[in-house]
Write a protein that holds these residues in place. Structure first.
Motif, short mmCIF file in Angstrom:
data_model
loop_
_atom_site.label_atom_id
_atom_site.label_comp_id
_atom_site.label_asym_id
_atom_site.label_seq_id
_atom_site.Cartn_x
_atom_site.Cartn_y
_atom_site.Cartn_z
N ARG A 55 0.86 -1.18 0.00
CA ARG A 55 0.00 0.00 0.00
C ARG A 55 0.89 1.23 0.00
O ARG A 55 1.46 1.58 1.01
CB ARG A 55 -0.90 -0.01 1.24
N LEU A 56 1.08 1.83 -1.16
CA LEU A 56 1.95 3.00 -1.32
C LEU A 56 3.30 2.77 -0.63
O LEU A 56 3.78 3.61 0.12
CB LEU A 56 1.26 4.25 -0.81
N GLU A 57 3.90 1.62 -0.92
CA GLU A 57 5.21 1.29 -0.37
C GLU A 57 6.28 2.15 -1.05
O GLU A 57 6.40 2.16 -2.25
CB GLU A 57 5.51 -0.19 -0.61
N ARG A 58 7.04 2.85 -0.24
CA ARG A 58 8.01 3.83 -0.74
C ARG A 58 9.36 3.17 -1.00
O ARG A 58 9.84 2.38 -0.20
CB ARG A 58 8.18 4.94 0.30
N SER A 59 9.96 3.51 -2.14
CA SER A 59 11.34 3.11 -2.43
C SER A 59 12.01 4.26 -3.18
O SER A 59 11.33 5.12 -3.74
CB SER A 59 11.39 1.81 -3.23
N GLU A 60 13.31 4.26 -3.18
CA GLU A 60 14.08 5.32 -3.82
C GLU A 60 15.06 4.72 -4.81
O GLU A 60 15.43 3.56 -4.69
CB GLU A 60 14.85 6.13 -2.77
N GLY A 61 15.48 5.51 -5.74
CA GLY A 61 16.49 5.07 -6.70
C GLY A 61 17.13 6.25 -7.39
O GLY A 61 16.76 7.40 -7.16
N ARG A 62 18.10 5.94 -8.21
CA ARG A 62 18.80 6.98 -8.98
C ARG A 62 18.63 6.70 -10.45
O ARG A 62 18.68 5.56 -10.89
CB ARG A 62 20.28 7.00 -8.62
N PHE A 63 18.42 7.75 -11.21
CA PHE A 63 18.41 7.62 -12.66
C PHE A 63 19.85 7.42 -13.10
O PHE A 63 20.78 7.96 -12.50
CB PHE A 63 17.85 8.89 -13.32
N GLN A 64 20.01 6.68 -14.15
CA GLN A 64 21.34 6.45 -14.71
C GLN A 64 21.52 7.43 -15.86
O GLN A 64 20.75 7.42 -16.82
CB GLN A 64 21.44 5.00 -15.20
N SER A 65 22.53 8.27 -15.77
CA SER A 65 22.77 9.26 -16.80
C SER A 65 23.22 8.57 -18.07
O SER A 65 24.01 7.64 -18.04
CB SER A 65 23.82 10.26 -16.34
#
Length: 190
Positions: A55-65
């Motif tokens: 339920r709206l589980e938050r995760s983070e990441g980085r875009f790869q340039s």
């Protein structure tokens, strides 16, 4: 103005059978999110919900340039799920997800996010107690909720109405002299 609740409150799941889980939102409790903080440039925040119980589980990441975005001579950012494998100027992913952002080309501006307020939705909201209505509306529109800032309201009736109606049933009334809001609009949506 509805008061905002500080910090996240977890979903209390309720099973309606047939694999349909919902989060409880009533007069005394409604789940909330932590306030959204914009990520640093080149990063993203993802919220994911699933039938399996997320339920709206938050995760983070980085875009790869990327020096070169496929189909463009300009640079961009790539967001990958899984371990990417490079094939020429494109990426193949085991999970099948590839998101390519060409940050040099803008097509439109985002005005916001929201939902539809149909007759059926309004009727159900109005059947709730006032504290439950406050919690529900807070969960949609406040900083401790999902921060809707737009609502789509159908013009006259829709397939979520209890009866057919329009705003002007007089033939050839091009000046809309007989235009009137229906009782449903005045009582439930305006």
């Amino acid at each position: 103005t509805l008061p905002c609740l500080p910090g996240a409150r977890p979903c209390i799941p309720k099973d309606f059978g047939h694999g349909s889980l919902v989060c409880v939102c009533n007069a005394t409790y409604c789940d909330t999110l932590d306030p959204l903080v914009l990520p640093a440039p080149g990063s993203y925040v993802k919220y994911e919900s699933s039938k399996a119980g997320k339920r709206l589980e938050r995760s983070e990441g980085r875009f790869q340039s990327s020096l070169r975005t496929p189909g463009s001579a300009t640079g961009g950012w790539r967001c990958h799920r899984g371990v990417p494998k490079r094939h020429g100027t494109s990426w193949a992913l085991p999970a099948g997800l590839l998101l390519t952002l060409n940050i040099s080309t803008l097509y439109q501006k985002m005005k916001g996010f929201g939902g539809s307020l149909s007759d059926a939705a309004a009727m159900n909201i109005l059947k709730l107690s006032q504290p439950a209505q406050d919690n529900l509306l807070r969960s949609y529109f406040s900083e401790s909720g999902i921060e809707y800032n737009l609502i789509r309201v159908p013009m006259a009736c829709s397939d979520f109405s209890v009866r057919p109606y329009s705003y002007d049933d007089v033939p050839d009334d091009y000046e809309l002299k007989h235009f009137r809001l229906a009782e449903e609009d005045v009582k439930m949506k305006v």
